[in-house]
Design an enzyme around this catalytic site. Structure first.
Site, PDB file in Angstrom:
ATOM      1  N   ASP A  23      15.136  -9.952  -3.481  1.00 25.78           N
ATOM      2  CA  ASP A  23      14.825  -9.712  -2.081  1.00 25.78           C
ATOM      3  C   ASP A  23      15.335  -8.346  -1.624  1.00 25.78           C
ATOM      4  O   ASP A  23      16.505  -8.011  -1.815  1.00 25.78           O
ATOM      5  CB  ASP A  23      15.460 -10.812  -1.219  1.00 25.78           C
ATOM      6  CG  ASP A  23      14.623 -11.158  -0.011  1.00 25.78           C
ATOM      7  OD1 ASP A  23      14.495 -10.289   0.874  1.00 25.78           O
ATOM      8  OD2 ASP A  23      14.082 -12.273   0.041  1.00 25.78           O
ATOM      9  N   SER A  74      10.417 -10.789   4.561  1.00 29.09           N
ATOM     10  CA  SER A  74      10.510 -11.885   3.600  1.00 29.09           C
ATOM     11  C   SER A  74       9.530 -13.008   3.904  1.00 29.09           C
ATOM     12  O   SER A  74       9.054 -13.684   2.987  1.00 29.09           O
ATOM     13  CB  SER A  74      11.941 -12.433   3.574  1.00 29.09           C
ATOM     14  OG  SER A  74      12.839 -11.431   3.141  1.00 29.09           O
ATOM     15  N   ASP A 160      15.881  -4.458  12.465  1.00 28.67           N
ATOM     16  CA  ASP A 160      14.517  -4.073  12.118  1.00 28.67           C
ATOM     17  C   ASP A 160      14.140  -2.725  12.717  1.00 28.67           C
ATOM     18  O   ASP A 160      13.023  -2.245  12.512  1.00 28.67           O
ATOM     19  CB  ASP A 160      13.523  -5.134  12.606  1.00 28.67           C
ATOM     20  CG  ASP A 160      13.763  -6.478  11.946  1.00 28.67           C
ATOM     21  OD1 ASP A 160      14.183  -6.496  10.774  1.00 28.67           O
ATOM     22  OD2 ASP A 160      13.538  -7.515  12.595  1.00 28.67           O
ATOM     23  N   ARG A 270       7.831 -14.886  14.685  1.00 27.73           N
ATOM     24  CA  ARG A 270       8.237 -15.309  13.339  1.00 27.73           C
ATOM     25  C   ARG A 270       9.103 -16.557  13.447  1.00 27.73           C
ATOM     26  O   ARG A 270       9.943 -16.675  14.333  1.00 27.73           O
ATOM     27  CB  ARG A 270       8.979 -14.170  12.655  1.00 27.73           C
ATOM     28  CG  ARG A 270       9.557 -14.542  11.296  1.00 27.73           C
ATOM     29  CD  ARG A 270      10.020 -13.327  10.548  1.00 27.73           C
ATOM     30  NE  ARG A 270      11.011 -13.670   9.533  1.00 27.73           N
ATOM     31  CZ  ARG A 270      11.487 -12.828   8.639  1.00 27.73           C
ATOM     32  NH1 ARG A 270      11.067 -11.586   8.618  1.00 27.73           N
ATOM     33  NH2 ARG A 270      12.397 -13.210   7.757  1.00 27.73           N
ATOM     34  N   LYS A 346      17.951 -17.446   2.051  1.00 33.91           N
ATOM     35  CA  LYS A 346      16.562 -17.232   1.633  1.00 33.91           C
ATOM     36  C   LYS A 346      15.910 -18.492   1.076  1.00 33.91           C
ATOM     37  O   LYS A 346      14.792 -18.420   0.540  1.00 33.91           O
ATOM     38  CB  LYS A 346      16.490 -16.114   0.580  1.00 33.91           C
ATOM     39  CG  LYS A 346      16.933 -14.750   1.104  1.00 33.91           C
ATOM     40  CD  LYS A 346      15.955 -14.189   2.135  1.00 33.91           C
ATOM     41  CE  LYS A 346      16.418 -12.831   2.640  1.00 33.91           C
ATOM     42  NZ  LYS A 346      15.449 -12.232   3.594  1.00 33.91           N
ATOM     43  N   ASP A 414      18.482  -7.594   0.336  1.00 34.37           N
ATOM     44  CA  ASP A 414      18.035  -7.615   1.726  1.00 34.37           C
ATOM     45  C   ASP A 414      19.186  -7.847   2.696  1.00 34.37           C
ATOM     46  O   ASP A 414      19.366  -7.090   3.648  1.00 34.37           O
ATOM     47  CB  ASP A 414      16.976  -8.701   1.915  1.00 34.37           C
ATOM     48  CG  ASP A 414      16.300  -8.599   3.273  1.00 34.37           C
ATOM     49  OD1 ASP A 414      16.004  -7.471   3.709  1.00 34.37           O
ATOM     50  OD2 ASP A 414      16.065  -9.640   3.904  1.00 34.37           O
ATOM     51  N   HIS A 418      20.728  -4.920   5.110  1.00 33.25           N
ATOM     52  CA  HIS A 418      20.660  -4.935   6.571  1.00 33.25           C
ATOM     53  C   HIS A 418      21.964  -4.489   7.237  1.00 33.25           C
ATOM     54  O   HIS A 418      21.975  -4.227   8.446  1.00 33.25           O
ATOM     55  CB  HIS A 418      20.305  -6.341   7.069  1.00 33.25           C
ATOM     56  CG  HIS A 418      18.836  -6.629   7.049  1.00 33.25           C
ATOM     57  ND1 HIS A 418      17.903  -5.810   7.635  1.00 33.25           N
ATOM     58  CD2 HIS A 418      18.132  -7.678   6.527  1.00 33.25           C
ATOM     59  CE1 HIS A 418      16.694  -6.332   7.473  1.00 33.25           C
ATOM     60  NE2 HIS A 418      16.801  -7.456   6.805  1.00 33.25           N
ATOM     61  N   ASP A 455      10.031  -8.858  -2.614  1.00 33.55           N
ATOM     62  CA  ASP A 455       9.144  -9.208  -1.498  1.00 33.55           C
ATOM     63  C   ASP A 455       8.933  -8.051  -0.531  1.00 33.55           C
ATOM     64  O   ASP A 455       7.962  -8.042   0.231  1.00 33.55           O
ATOM     65  CB  ASP A 455       9.680 -10.421  -0.746  1.00 33.55           C
ATOM     66  CG  ASP A 455      11.133 -10.241  -0.304  1.00 33.55           C
ATOM     67  OD1 ASP A 455      11.806  -9.301  -0.767  1.00 33.55           O
ATOM     68  OD2 ASP A 455      11.607 -11.063   0.503  1.00 33.55           O
ATOM     69  N   HIS A 456       9.813  -7.078  -0.533  1.00 37.92           N
ATOM     70  CA  HIS A 456       9.725  -5.892   0.323  1.00 37.92           C
ATOM     71  C   HIS A 456      10.903  -4.985  -0.020  1.00 37.92           C
ATOM     72  O   HIS A 456      11.803  -5.378  -0.762  1.00 37.92           O
ATOM     73  CB  HIS A 456       9.757  -6.252   1.820  1.00 37.92           C
ATOM     74  CG  HIS A 456      10.986  -7.033   2.214  1.00 37.92           C
ATOM     75  ND1 HIS A 456      12.225  -6.450   2.381  1.00 37.92           N
ATOM     76  CD2 HIS A 456      11.175  -8.359   2.443  1.00 37.92           C
ATOM     77  CE1 HIS A 456      13.106  -7.377   2.713  1.00 37.92           C
ATOM     78  NE2 HIS A 456      12.500  -8.549   2.749  1.00 37.92           N
ATOM     79  N   HIS A 485      14.092  -2.898   6.969  1.00 43.79           N
ATOM     80  CA  HIS A 485      13.314  -2.869   5.743  1.00 43.79           C
ATOM     81  C   HIS A 485      12.698  -1.480   5.573  1.00 43.79           C
ATOM     82  O   HIS A 485      12.711  -0.665   6.496  1.00 43.79           O
ATOM     83  CB  HIS A 485      12.200  -3.911   5.792  1.00 43.79           C
ATOM     84  CG  HIS A 485      12.700  -5.312   5.886  1.00 43.79           C
ATOM     85  ND1 HIS A 485      11.909  -6.379   6.241  1.00 43.79           N
ATOM     86  CD2 HIS A 485      13.939  -5.834   5.680  1.00 43.79           C
ATOM     87  CE1 HIS A 485      12.617  -7.484   6.234  1.00 43.79           C
ATOM     88  NE2 HIS A 485      13.855  -7.184   5.906  1.00 43.79           N
TER      89      HIS A 485
END
Length: 543
Positions: A23, A74, A160, A270, A346, A414, A418, A455-456, A485
């Site tokens: 991730d 994700s 974000d 989301r 996750k 991930d 962050h 995933d990113h 991200h």
């Protein structure tokens, strides 16, 4: 009933097929801002040299987002991985419904307008991962003619989007609220806090986060300030360097708590960080997340439905995507035993989102899920997280011989990415590499194959870049940390088998057909095509 035909040209891999999602581990420029590049990664280095590999698109239109300026995440990443095709996602669907006005013609919106006070709760930013300020502004403008009092409960981002940046979004919101007040509408900010400290927990990792939000938004029980901007300025002065995402809860003098007869709109689109606060509002006596003290009788609506299986919430403004005929469902129907694992942070991605937003397995006998409980400490303090425990569980599942297809998610790149802290992010990537180094020999020993992907991006961009790719500098000349991200492509490594190469230009949605190929099935026509080219054969021999 879904059916799979045996592949006419490709026999199945002899042993188990393991898919690893790293991730937040993207492919970025090899420079000082890239924790993936800076990390010591002998296992990934070997995969680059010795495996069949390519890169995949993991953002924007390739995962159903409105434009290629939108970072992947994700949720949409695992939707695409598991669904085998691209669905328009929440950001796209909500944007379309607001632009064409259909959201304001729906029954749910008209019911919202019946509340005594209309409360809007959600993430205030333009990150377009959980929400977009543009959607909130449109809702406020549409609600103003009702003559009702409007109260906004703001969750500040810094995750974000650039950190810090809360003041930018607050100032734009305050300008709109002032405009509405000048037209006769009582509209103001009522409460708020940082998203990772207030309200937006997920997977029940820490109910205290939701409780702090409830006490501020509903009970009006938090430190009081003359304005949200004053709250942010005060918290920053008291704790220099405090990230927007960890700002304490606050209430604004003159704001209003949530009481019986009000309406509440959760404007996040989301689901993962919206479900727990939704449950606090809509569940009755069975709710056991925390002591709510007072549970107001309100009309609650989500921007969309966050969990279709559990029908959370029952009232929502925009229809969510209907994701059906997923890889997991096809494999269950074919009788293929599967196993999925991650830690709490996750776990829902490698299960719920992977299976097309389903809360339960299609068949618990054939699709077994294992969750490793995450530590409740700041991620930078333990950047290795639970990677070792996930690896232990995966080795046990591999060697047990029960499962044909296994998937897991390492959350480190991930969650530590962050934080915006480069050194812990480097350690996070190294922890994942170490665990891959333990896992992959077992796959080879069992005659299997492994897919290693992501995933990113995130850890690949720990310093903010401008549109030219240069690092953004702060006033003191240091690089601006990035907590969001990235727009990077992600790696795709196939270890244990050889083929005539992999298709270029693919995205995450191509992975599902590739998995079916490797398991000896013809991918269904509705899936994006497999990445494999030509016949497959044995990979490099074990060292």
């Amino acid at each position: 009933m879904l059916t799979l035909a045996r592949h006419a040209l490709r026999p199945p891999v002899a042993g188990p097929l393991l898919l690893v999602v790293m991730d937040g581990v993207g492919v970025g420029p090899p420079d000082e801002g890239n924790a993936v590049h800076l990390a010591r990664t002998p296992t990934l280095d070997a995969l680059r040299r010795e495996s069949v590999s390519t890169t995949l698109k993991a953002h924007g239109r390739a995962v159903g987002l409105p434009s290629d300026d939108d970072m992947g995440n994700s949720e949409v990443g695992h939707n695409a991985l598991g669904a085998g095709r691209i669905f328009d996602q929440g950001a796209t669907l909500v944007e379309r419904a607001i632009v064409d006005g259909s959201v304001f013609r729906g029954r749910a919106w008209n019911e919202v307008l019946g509340g005594k006070t209309i409360h809007f709760l959600g993430l205030l930013s333009d990150g377009n991962v959980h929400s977009h300020e543009r959607h909130l502004h449109a809702l406020l403008r549409a609600a103003a003619p009702s003559g009702k009092r409007l109260a906004v409960h703001v969750l500040l981002d810094g995750r974000d989007v650039r950190d810090p940046s809360a003041e930018v979004y607050l100032e734009r919101l305050e300008a709109l609220l002032a405009e509405l007040r000048s037209g006769g509408t009582d509209a103001r900010i009522a409460s708020g806090g940082g998203r990772m400290h207030v309200t937006m927990d997920r997977y029940e990792a820490d109910w205290a986060i939701v409780e702090r939000g409830w006490r501020a938004h509903v009970l009006g029980d938090a430190r009081s300030f003359g304005s949200a901007l004053e709250a942010v300025a005060t918290f920053r002065a008291e704790t220099p360097g405090l990230s927007d995402q960890f700002l304490p809860p606050f209430v604004v003098q003159g704001g209003v708590p949530i009481v019986d007869g009000d309406a509440v709109v959760l404007f996040n689109f989301r689901g993962d960080r919206a479900i727990q606060i939704t449950r606090a509002f809509v569940e009755g006596k069975a709710f056991n997340g925390f002591d709510r003290v007072r549970t107001p009788d309100v009309l609650f609506a989500g921007m969309t439905q966050y969990d279709g299986d559990l029908q959370l919430p029952r009232r929502f403004l925009v229809q969510p995507p209907v994701i059906d005929n997923t890889l997991g469902e096809y494999l269950v129907q074919a009788g293929v035993p599967q196993w999925a694992c991650s830690e709490t942070q996750k776990f829902g991605h490698v299960t719920y989102f992977w299976n097309g937003n389903r809360s339960e397995p299609f068949d618990a006998r054939l699709d077994r899920w294992q969750c490793i409980e995450s530590d409740r400490v700041p991620f930078e303090q333990r950047p290795w997280m639970k990677a070792a425990e996930i690896t232990d569980a995966a080795i046990a599942a591999l060697t047990g011989g029960e499962f044909r297809f296994l998937r897991l998610n390492f959350a480190n790149g991930d969650m530590v990415g962050h934080t915006g802290l480069r050194e812990p992010a480097i350690q996070a990537v190294e922890a994942v590499d170490l665990c891959l180094g333990r896992l992959l020999p077992w796959v080879r020993k069992l005659g299997g194959a492994a897919i290693v992907t992501a995933d990113h991006g995130n850890a690949d961009e720990m310093w903010k870049r401008d549109k030219r790719g240069a690092f953004v500098r702060m006033a003191d000349g240091r690089p601006q940390p990035s907590t969001s991200h990235s727009l990077a492509a992600v790696p795709f490594y196939l270890q244990g088998l050889s083929c005539d190469g992999l298709a270029a230009g693919g995205g995450l949605a191509n992975v599902a057909a590739t998995v079916l190929d490797l398991l000896g099935f013809e991918p269904p026509p509705l899936f994006e095509p497999s990445l494999l080219r030509g016949p497959i054969g044995p990979g490099l021999p074990e060292d």
